[in-house]
Design a protein around this motif. Structure first.
Motif, PDB file in Angstrom:
ATOM      1  N   LEU A  41       0.823  -1.212   0.000  1.00 15.88           N
ATOM      2  CA  LEU A  41       0.000   0.000   0.000  1.00 15.88           C
ATOM      3  C   LEU A  41       0.855   1.260   0.000  1.00 15.88           C
ATOM      4  CD1 LEU A  41      -2.819  -1.052   2.510  1.00 15.88           C
ATOM      5  CD2 LEU A  41      -3.061  -0.703   0.042  1.00 15.88           C
ATOM      6  N   LEU A  42       1.943   1.237   0.761  1.00 15.89           N
ATOM      7  CA  LEU A  42       2.837   2.401   0.790  1.00 15.89           C
ATOM      8  C   LEU A  42       3.489   2.635  -0.575  1.00 15.89           C
ATOM      9  CD1 LEU A  42       4.538   1.987   4.296  1.00 15.89           C
ATOM     10  CD2 LEU A  42       2.873   3.725   3.597  1.00 15.89           C
ATOM     11  N   THR A  43       3.865   1.550  -1.229  1.00 18.96           N
ATOM     12  CA  THR A  43       4.444   1.675  -2.575  1.00 18.96           C
ATOM     13  C   THR A  43       3.408   2.230  -3.542  1.00 18.96           C
ATOM     14  OG1 THR A  43       5.883  -0.218  -2.121  1.00 18.96           O
ATOM     15  CG2 THR A  43       5.588   0.416  -4.432  1.00 18.96           C
ATOM     16  N   PHE A  44       2.176   1.755  -3.421  1.00 15.45           N
ATOM     17  CA  PHE A  44       1.085   2.257  -4.260  1.00 15.45           C
ATOM     18  C   PHE A  44       0.861   3.742  -3.993  1.00 15.45           C
ATOM     19  CE2 PHE A  44      -3.558   3.004  -4.680  1.00 15.45           C
ATOM     20  CZ  PHE A  44      -3.654   2.866  -6.060  1.00 15.45           C
ATOM     21  N   LYS A  45       0.860   4.139  -2.730  1.00 18.42           N
ATOM     22  CA  LYS A  45       0.674   5.547  -2.359  1.00 18.42           C
ATOM     23  C   LYS A  45       1.779   6.416  -2.933  1.00 18.42           C
ATOM     24  CE  LYS A  45       1.045   8.684   1.575  1.00 18.42           C
ATOM     25  NZ  LYS A  45       1.332   8.797   3.019  1.00 18.42           N
ATOM     26  N   SER A  52      -4.705  16.934  -1.916  1.00 21.07           N
ATOM     27  CA  SER A  52      -5.486  17.255  -0.720  1.00 21.07           C
ATOM     28  C   SER A  52      -4.984  16.522   0.520  1.00 21.07           C
ATOM     29  CB  SER A  52      -6.958  16.911  -0.948  1.00 21.07           C
ATOM     30  OG  SER A  52      -7.115  15.515  -1.145  1.00 21.07           O
ATOM     31  N   SER A  53      -3.933  15.733   0.352  1.00 25.59           N
ATOM     32  CA  SER A  53      -3.328  14.984   1.482  1.00 25.59           C
ATOM     33  C   SER A  53      -4.328  14.074   2.169  1.00 25.59           C
ATOM     34  CB  SER A  53      -2.729  15.961   2.514  1.00 25.59           C
ATOM     35  OG  SER A  53      -1.730  16.759   1.931  1.00 25.59           O
ATOM     36  N   ARG A  54      -5.247  13.514   1.401  1.00 28.31           N
ATOM     37  CA  ARG A  54      -6.220  12.636   2.043  1.00 28.31           C
ATOM     38  C   ARG A  54      -5.616  11.279   2.391  1.00 28.31           C
ATOM     39  NH1 ARG A  54      -9.717   9.717  -2.045  1.00 28.31           N
ATOM     40  NH2 ARG A  54      -9.230  10.483  -4.124  1.00 28.31           N
ATOM     41  N   LEU A  55      -4.420  10.980   1.850  1.00 24.17           N
ATOM     42  CA  LEU A  55      -3.722   9.750   2.219  1.00 24.17           C
ATOM     43  C   LEU A  55      -2.588  10.029   3.199  1.00 24.17           C
ATOM     44  CD1 LEU A  55      -3.491   7.957  -1.265  1.00 24.17           C
ATOM     45  CD2 LEU A  55      -5.326   7.904   0.431  1.00 24.17           C
ATOM     46  N   PHE A  56      -2.633  11.218   3.806  1.00 27.58           N
ATOM     47  CA  PHE A  56      -1.560  11.593   4.739  1.00 27.58           C
ATOM     48  C   PHE A  56      -1.438  10.610   5.889  1.00 27.58           C
ATOM     49  CE2 PHE A  56      -0.304  13.857   8.642  1.00 27.58           C
ATOM     50  CZ  PHE A  56       0.944  14.326   8.254  1.00 27.58           C
ATOM     51  N   SER A  57      -2.572  10.075   6.355  1.00 31.80           N
ATOM     52  CA  SER A  57      -2.548   9.174   7.514  1.00 31.80           C
ATOM     53  C   SER A  57      -2.164   7.749   7.135  1.00 31.80           C
ATOM     54  CB  SER A  57      -3.918   9.184   8.209  1.00 31.80           C
ATOM     55  OG  SER A  57      -4.929   8.803   7.308  1.00 31.80           O
ATOM     56  N   TRP A  58      -1.840   7.511   5.867  1.00 36.54           N
ATOM     57  CA  TRP A  58      -1.318   6.201   5.471  1.00 36.54           C
ATOM     58  C   TRP A  58       0.152   6.100   5.909  1.00 36.54           C
ATOM     59  CZ3 TRP A  58      -2.861   3.542   0.272  1.00 36.54           C
ATOM     60  CH2 TRP A  58      -4.247   3.387   0.206  1.00 36.54           C
ATOM     61  N   GLY A  60       0.732   5.052   9.663  1.00 34.89           N
ATOM     62  CA  GLY A  60       0.790   4.316  10.922  1.00 34.89           C
ATOM     63  C   GLY A  60       1.103   2.845  10.715  1.00 34.89           C
ATOM     64  N   PRO A  61       1.349   2.137  11.800  1.00 39.00           N
ATOM     65  CA  PRO A  61       1.742   0.728  11.676  1.00 39.00           C
ATOM     66  C   PRO A  61       0.604  -0.194  11.225  1.00 39.00           C
ATOM     67  CG  PRO A  61       1.493   1.353  13.981  1.00 39.00           C
ATOM     68  CD  PRO A  61       1.395   2.617  13.209  1.00 39.00           C
ATOM     69  N   ASP A  62      -0.637   0.194  11.510  1.00 40.66           N
ATOM     70  CA  ASP A  62      -1.755  -0.701  11.194  1.00 40.66           C
ATOM     71  C   ASP A  62      -2.518  -0.168   9.982  1.00 40.66           C
ATOM     72  OD1 ASP A  62      -3.747  -2.542  11.116  1.00 40.66           O
ATOM     73  OD2 ASP A  62      -4.553  -2.135  13.116  1.00 40.66           O
ATOM     74  N   CYS A  63      -2.241  -0.721   8.796  1.00 42.33           N
ATOM     75  CA  CYS A  63      -2.877  -0.234   7.570  1.00 42.33           C
ATOM     76  C   CYS A  63      -4.373  -0.511   7.565  1.00 42.33           C
ATOM     77  CB  CYS A  63      -2.213  -0.847   6.344  1.00 42.33           C
ATOM     78  SG  CYS A  63      -2.426  -2.645   6.204  1.00 42.33           S
ATOM     79  N   CYS A  64      -4.848  -1.402   8.438  1.00 41.45           N
ATOM     80  CA  CYS A  64      -6.275  -1.705   8.475  1.00 41.45           C
ATOM     81  C   CYS A  64      -7.089  -0.542   9.025  1.00 41.45           C
ATOM     82  CB  CYS A  64      -6.528  -2.958   9.317  1.00 41.45           C
ATOM     83  SG  CYS A  64      -5.815  -4.447   8.584  1.00 41.45           S
ATOM     84  N   ASN A  65      -6.411   0.423   9.652  1.00 46.81           N
ATOM     85  CA  ASN A  65      -7.076   1.610  10.167  1.00 46.81           C
ATOM     86  C   ASN A  65      -6.915   2.809   9.244  1.00 46.81           C
ATOM     87  OD1 ASN A  65      -8.116   0.447  12.531  1.00 46.81           O
ATOM     88  ND2 ASN A  65      -6.144   0.698  13.591  1.00 46.81           N
ATOM     89  N   TRP A  66      -6.249   2.628   8.104  1.00 48.89           N
ATOM     90  CA  TRP A  66      -6.060   3.736   7.176  1.00 48.89           C
ATOM     91  C   TRP A  66      -7.382   4.037   6.464  1.00 48.89           C
ATOM     92  CZ3 TRP A  66      -0.935   2.007   4.362  1.00 48.89           C
ATOM     93  CH2 TRP A  66       0.122   2.040   5.274  1.00 48.89           C
ATOM     94  N   PRO A  67      -7.673   5.327   6.223  1.00 44.78           N
ATOM     95  CA  PRO A  67      -8.913   5.660   5.510  1.00 44.78           C
ATOM     96  C   PRO A  67      -8.923   5.064   4.108  1.00 44.78           C
ATOM     97  CG  PRO A  67      -7.490   7.598   5.719  1.00 44.78           C
ATOM     98  CD  PRO A  67      -6.900   6.539   6.589  1.00 44.78           C
TER      99      PRO A  67
END
Length: 905
Positions: A41-45, A52-58, A60-67
């Motif tokens: 997911l980080l590579t995709f990001k 708009s930085s809507r993926l800014f919170s991607w 944290g350690p737990d990607c299951c909590n990412w928007p």
């Protein structure tokens, strides 16, 4: 085992199977991200551009909590990615900022359990859909719609054997503009035959898919929804092969393609259809009766095919589930009695929406219309219906919108209309209604927000409501024209939530309370009270922040100019009794004004120079007031100003040179003032001039030769001034000149021999565009009765005829009367073969009247009086009024009493 026990066991077994098969999204345990999937997911990001930085919170350690990311609660695998644009307003800045850009990284293929991927409404700027998408074998849902993909759709999508929903809708709302996503072959769809239930390929170019496109889609046996909106399909096969299988299809949209055929019979074998959209497909012929087979049909849209003909088949009224029917914008004709009678027999009819507008339907509206008790929208506008509104209209208790506009309805409006408590929008305009409207017509319209009602001026439609009655509705829009209201009644006074007001020619002869103006001021966008007899003064200081157009013309308003603060772009106060001076800060009060019409009032004082600061000004029409002083000299910012009419005032001084700085100037009407001096040379910079009227002033000097450069000039009127010298030959070079009036000056010399070069008069060139420009500036009316009473051959031909008449009725004019011109009338004048008015009176022309004048068949008015012409009057001339020739002592022959020598025996 008894039946009840076996049934309980079966239900428990089904629940167990579903729990085992369905990913668990709702377990109490919190899923923890799998590290390899987090890295994917980080590579995709990293490959995306996120303004708009809507993926800014991607991070944290737990990607299951990412928007936008959802994991299976039991296995912690990523099963869903939803990165659709959070804004749905495609015109907003939020939508643009929220659009992800960049590229799609193949790291998504590492998400082996991903079943849901939504990247819709982003902007990938023409990126091709990557081949690797076809390797995410676990996908069941894929949405790439409206994200500016282009190029060929990869056939690898056919590898997604579990895919149930595929949305490739290709209309883009992004800044990258129009792009083309295409599919040249569709064979890969057969691999999705058993799984795919939903397919949207709207705006995908399928023109290269060949003649077999329909067969390719029909092989998807599980398909329930197929959307091919605007997919550049050019043909529709009349039959399907026996192997074709679209039997499960419930929704079919083939709209906005160029199918150019009859509606094919194979459609009527798709008996599971619930929604069928076939608008803008250019279908021809009649509507087939085969629609009776589609018993489950809820929505049928055949609108805007333009060529569907014949009567509406009654079988459509027999469809038990039909809720939405749109047949608008076709060539359907005949009456609708049989069609509506079928609905009345179908007691359980559930029709909610019916649009038959813009056809050729005729006849009266039947009483069976009232059987549509569930109908919410009824649009019968732009047809040829006649008669009255049927009394059964009151039975349509669910009706929210009723549109009967633009018909030939010539009867009355049923009182039962007032029973429609749910009615929101009522449009009865552009008919010839008659009769009386009473309280009962409106008494229960508690939901009404909009009413449009107009009739013809020669008809009598009278509002006869109690003067103190307060209605149950509060309108947002009112448009009433050519009806009789009389006083300004209470039912209108309480309408203070209006944002659109038109009360034109309603016979209102009352004053309007200041409280009504102040009540609507905050929301109103259009305020039209024209052609009434409204009297009194307007409230002086009000703010109208949303107002676009003000039209209070042709009333009896008096008092000073209203000091309203508004962003309106058009102001019409003409034909009233306003007086006093215009505010010097008009540019501050009305900074966005584009068109200002104040003619036929009693305004005095100077024309404020602050008008020069209204940068968007396009038209300034101030004629027939009492303005005095010099015309403003400050014109420099008005790049859009194209129409000026300050005629019939008391202006003095010179025509300002700064007018030449108006690059868009087209219509310049300064006549009937006391302007003096020469025509400024700077006007030659206004190369778009079409209409110039400087008549009735004190201008001097020679006629400017640079006028010959104005190729768009349609009308030149310089009459009743003191111009001297000869007519310059350059004037013959104006190709569009149709009205030339130089009468009442001190011009000398001959008629230029090149006069026949005026091609607009010689050949009848169509100058309607130039003609319309002067109408827009003057808002001219056809004073035909006045025109018929004027003798254009008399001494007062110029300077006193209303401009409206000259522009509208005498379109090819040459008037050189009341000058000191001499010489003979050139033979070539007959080459002006479309000339309608020729006035050469009161000059010193000599010689014979050219025989060739008789060849101008279009000539309607001729005046050659008071010259030095001689010889016999040509016999072929059709003008037999002696006044045309009087004052020429050496002329003889009919219609003059003096006989020619050769005729004396």
């Amino acid at each position: 085992m008894d039946l009840k026990l076996r049934h309980s066991f079966f239900i428990s077994f089904l629940i167990l199977v579903l729990l085992l098969k369905t990913p668990n999204f709702g377990s109490a345990a919190n899923p923890k991200c799998i590290s390899t999937e987090r890295q994917a997911l980080l590579t995709f990001k990293a490959s995306l551009t996120d303004l708009s930085s809507r993926l800014f919170s991607w991070s944290g350690p737990d990607c299951c909590n990412w928007p936008g990311v959802l994991c299976d609660a039991r296995t912690s695998h990523v099963v869903k990615i939803d990165l659709r644009n959070p804004s749905q307003d495609v015109r907003s800045d939020e939508y643009k900022r929220g659009s992800l850009r960049g590229k799609l990284h193949p790291s998504l293929t590492q998400l082996k359990f991903l079943s849901y991927l939504d990247l819709s409404s982003n902007d990938f700027n023409g990126l091709e859909i990557p081949e690797f998408i076809g390797q995410i074998a676990s996908l069941r849902y894929l949405n790439l719609s409206s994200s500016s993909f282009s190029g060929e759709i990869p056939t690898s999508l056919g590898n997604l054997s579990k895919l149930e929903s595929l949305d490739l809708y290709a209309e883009s709302f992004a800044e990258s503009g129009t792009l083309s996503l295409r599919a040249s072959n569709l064979w890969w769809l057969s691999s999705l035959s058993s799984s795919l239930k939903y397919l949207n390929m709207g705006y995908v170019n399928l023109s290269g898919a060949g003649e077999t496109w329909l067969q390719d889609f029909s092989r998807i046996s599980a398909l329930k929804e197929l959307h091919l909106f605007n997919s550049e399909l050019k043909n529709l096969p009349p039959t399907l092969s026996s192997s074709a299988d679209l039997k499960l299809l419930e929704v079919l949209d083939l709209s906005e393609n160029s199918l150019n055929s009859r509606i094919p019979d194979w459609l009527f074998g798709l008996t599971n259809l619930r929604k069928l959209f076939l608008r803008w497909d250019f279908f021809q012929g009649s509507i087939p009766t085969g629609f009776k087979n589609l018993k489950l049909l809820e929505t049928l849209d055949l609108s805007n095919n333009l060529a569907l003909q014949g009567e509406i088949p009654s079988v459509l009224g027999d469809l038990p589930q039909l809720k939405f029917l749109d047949l608008s914008a076709n060539e359907l004709n005949g009456q609708i009695h049989g069609f509506l009678d079928a609905f009345s027999r179908n007691k359980g009819n559930s029709l909610v929406f019916l649009d038959l507008s813009s056809n050729k339907l005729a006849g009266t509206l039947p009483e069976s219309l009232g059987a549509l008790r569930n109908l919410q929208t009824l649009d019968l506008s732009t047809n040829s219906f006649t008669g009255s509104v049927p009394s059964s209209i009151g039975n349509m208790a669910s009706l929210k919108k009723l549109d009967l506009s633009n018909n030939a309805m010539n009867g009355t409006i049923a009182e039962s209309l007032g029973q429609l408590a749910e009615l929101v929008d009522l449009n009865l305009m552009a008919n010839t209604w008659g009769g009386v409207l009473q309280k009962s017509h409106f008494v229960n319209l508690k939901s009404l927000k909009s009413i449009r009602l107009t009739t013809e001026p020669y008809r009598s439609l009278v509002f006869k409501l109690p003067s103190t009655w307060i209605p149950p509705f509060r309108l947002e829009l009112i448009q009433i024209e050519n009806c009789r209201i009389g006083l300004f009644p209470m039912w209108l006074q309480v309408q203070t939530k209006l944002n659109f007001v038109t009360l034109r020619n309603t016979g209102i002869e009352d004053t309007i309370p200041d409280s009504w103006f102040s009540g609507i001021s905050s929301e109103v966008t259009y305020l039209i009270l024209a052609n009434n007899r409204i009297k009194g003064r307007l409230p002086q200081k009000l703010a109208f922040p949303k107002l676009n157009t003000i039209d209070l013309s042709s009333n009896n308003f008096d008092g000073p100019f209203p000091l309203w603060s508004t962003n309106a772009t058009e102001l019409r106060l003409y034909e009233n009794n306003f007086s006093g001076s215009l505010p010097q800060n008009i540019d501050v009060l009305m900074p966005r004004m584009e068109k200002i019409y104040l003619f036929r009032n009693s305004f005095t004082g100077n024309i404020p120079s602050s008008l020069c600061e209204v940068s968007g000004l396009q038209i300034m029409s101030l004629r027939k007031n009492h303005f005095s002083g010099s015309f403003p000299k400050c014109w420099h910012r008005q790049f859009m100003l194209w129409g000026i009419d300050v005629s019939e005032n008391n202006l003095s001084g010179e025509i300002p040179e700064s007018l030449g700085m108006l690059p868009s100037l087209s219509v310049l009407l300064l006549n009937q003032n006391s302007l003096e001096g020469k025509i400024p040379e700077s006007l030659q910079n206004c190369s778009g001039l079409t209409n110039i009227d400087l008549g009735g002033n004190k201008l001097t000097g020679k006629l400017p030769s640079w006028v010959g450069k104005l190729s768009s000039l349609f009308m030149l009127r310089l009459q009743s001034n003191s111009f001297t010298g000869q007519i310059p030959d350059d004037l013959c070079n104006v190709p569009n000149l149709r009205i030339l009036d130089l009468s009442g000056n001190k011009i000398s010399g001959p008629i230029p021999k090149c006069i026949s070069n005026l091609t607009a008069i010689a050949r009848g060139t169509n100058n309607e565009v130039f003609q319309n420009l002067v109408f827009i500036v003057t808002r001219a009316r056809e004073y035909e009765a006045i025109a018929n009473s004027i003798n254009l051959s008399g001494n007062n031909i110029s300077g006193e005829i209303p401009r409206e008449i000259l522009g509208l009725l005498y379109l090819r004019i040459l008037n050189l009367s009341r000058n000191s011109m001499a010489g003979s009338i050139p033979e070539k004048i007959s080459e002006l073969s479309r000339l309608e008015t020729l006035d050469l009176s009161r000059n010193k022309f000599s010689g014979a009247i050219p025989q060739s004048l008789a060849a101008i068949s279009s000539l309607q008015r001729l005046n050659l009086s008071f010259n030095k012409l001689e010889g016999s009057i040509p016999k072929l001339l059709k003008f037999q009024d002696p006044s045309i020739y009087i004052g020429n002592e050496l002329l003889c022959g009919k219609p003059l009493p003096k006989k020619c020598p050769k005729d004396i025996k």
